[in-house]
Enzyme design. Sequence first.
Site, mmCIF file in Angstrom:
data_model
loop_
_atom_site.group_PDB
_atom_site.id
_atom_site.type_symbol
_atom_site.label_atom_id
_atom_site.label_comp_id
_atom_site.label_asym_id
_atom_site.label_seq_id
_atom_site.Cartn_x
_atom_site.Cartn_y
_atom_site.Cartn_z
ATOM 1 N N SER A 160 -3.900 6.239 0.799
ATOM 2 C CA SER A 160 -4.891 5.190 1.030
ATOM 3 C C SER A 160 -4.473 4.382 2.252
ATOM 4 C CB SER A 160 -5.000 4.315 -0.219
ATOM 5 O OG SER A 160 -6.144 3.505 -0.147
ATOM 6 N N ASN A 161 -5.037 3.216 2.446
ATOM 7 C CA ASN A 161 -4.655 2.369 3.576
ATOM 8 C C ASN A 161 -4.741 0.912 3.157
ATOM 9 O OD1 ASN A 161 -7.412 1.352 4.096
ATOM 10 N ND2 ASN A 161 -7.798 3.525 4.471
ATOM 11 N N ARG A 162 -4.456 0.001 4.098
ATOM 12 C CA ARG A 162 -4.278 -1.400 3.728
ATOM 13 C C ARG A 162 -5.560 -2.232 3.710
ATOM 14 N NH1 ARG A 162 0.034 -3.458 7.755
ATOM 15 N NH2 ARG A 162 -1.216 -5.304 7.303
ATOM 16 N N SER A 163 -6.718 -1.575 3.746
ATOM 17 C CA SER A 163 -7.953 -2.358 3.756
ATOM 18 C C SER A 163 -8.100 -3.183 2.473
ATOM 19 C CB SER A 163 -9.143 -1.401 3.884
ATOM 20 O OG SER A 163 -10.340 -2.090 3.622
ATOM 21 N N ALA A 203 -12.752 1.393 5.246
ATOM 22 C CA ALA A 203 -11.647 2.071 5.926
ATOM 23 C C ALA A 203 -11.410 3.390 5.186
ATOM 24 C CB ALA A 203 -10.407 1.201 5.890
#
Length: 222
Positions: free
Chosen positions: A21-24, A88
Amino acid sequence: MRFLITAGPTREPIDPVRYISNRSSGKMGYAIAEAALEAGHDVTLISGPVFIETPHNAKLISVSTSDEMFEAVHRHADKSEICVLCAAVADYKPVDVSSTKIKKRGAKFSLELVLTRDILGSLGQRQDREFVLVGFAAETDNLEENAANKLRAKNCDIIVANDVSSTDSGMECDVNEVTILSRDGEKKKIYRAPKKIIARELVKIFSNFATKMFDKKNVTIN
Ligand code: C5P
């Protein structure tokens, strides 16, 4: 007008307990949803996993993976006048998803990844689309140049570019600073401000663009 807004990250499973995943945080997309509702618009919010309360009166569609988001966006896009793809989305996902928890093995471990489907790009490619298409560009360098390239490559009407190189604005923060580029060559910068304030400005810009576009096509919208 009817807005479709995507927000938050996606999760691409590796096995039953792990994902990419990512930091959104989803804050920008949710702020746009809130601002659009405040301005009297209808909002369908297609959201990845976030820890924010759903704006009152938004129609929430919760998704997890990029594939789920892709399907949900394509199901709802034609019912909207403005599609704002703020999520994101993970760029890559594992080729294989293990059905059981992957055990710790040797010192090194490789995972084979494959590109996810580009939701914004896929809507941009559609010749028959009648909605305004807005994309976001999170850049760490050559902000305007990269954003202008993205506008062309993804064939959208508006790109909102934000600089994510500093830790005190952009991702996971309550403030942002954005540059808005549109297909007709217009450029506008909104200086550092709370995401809620930026969202109000963006909703005005998007709906003005839509009004102009629909006027040209002689389409009446409510
Ligand atoms: O190519 P890049 O990920 O930088 O583009 C960002 C824009 O494209 C955002 O509007 C994002 O929501 C959208 N996007 C998408 N599907 C993807 C990747 C990005 O809709 N798989």
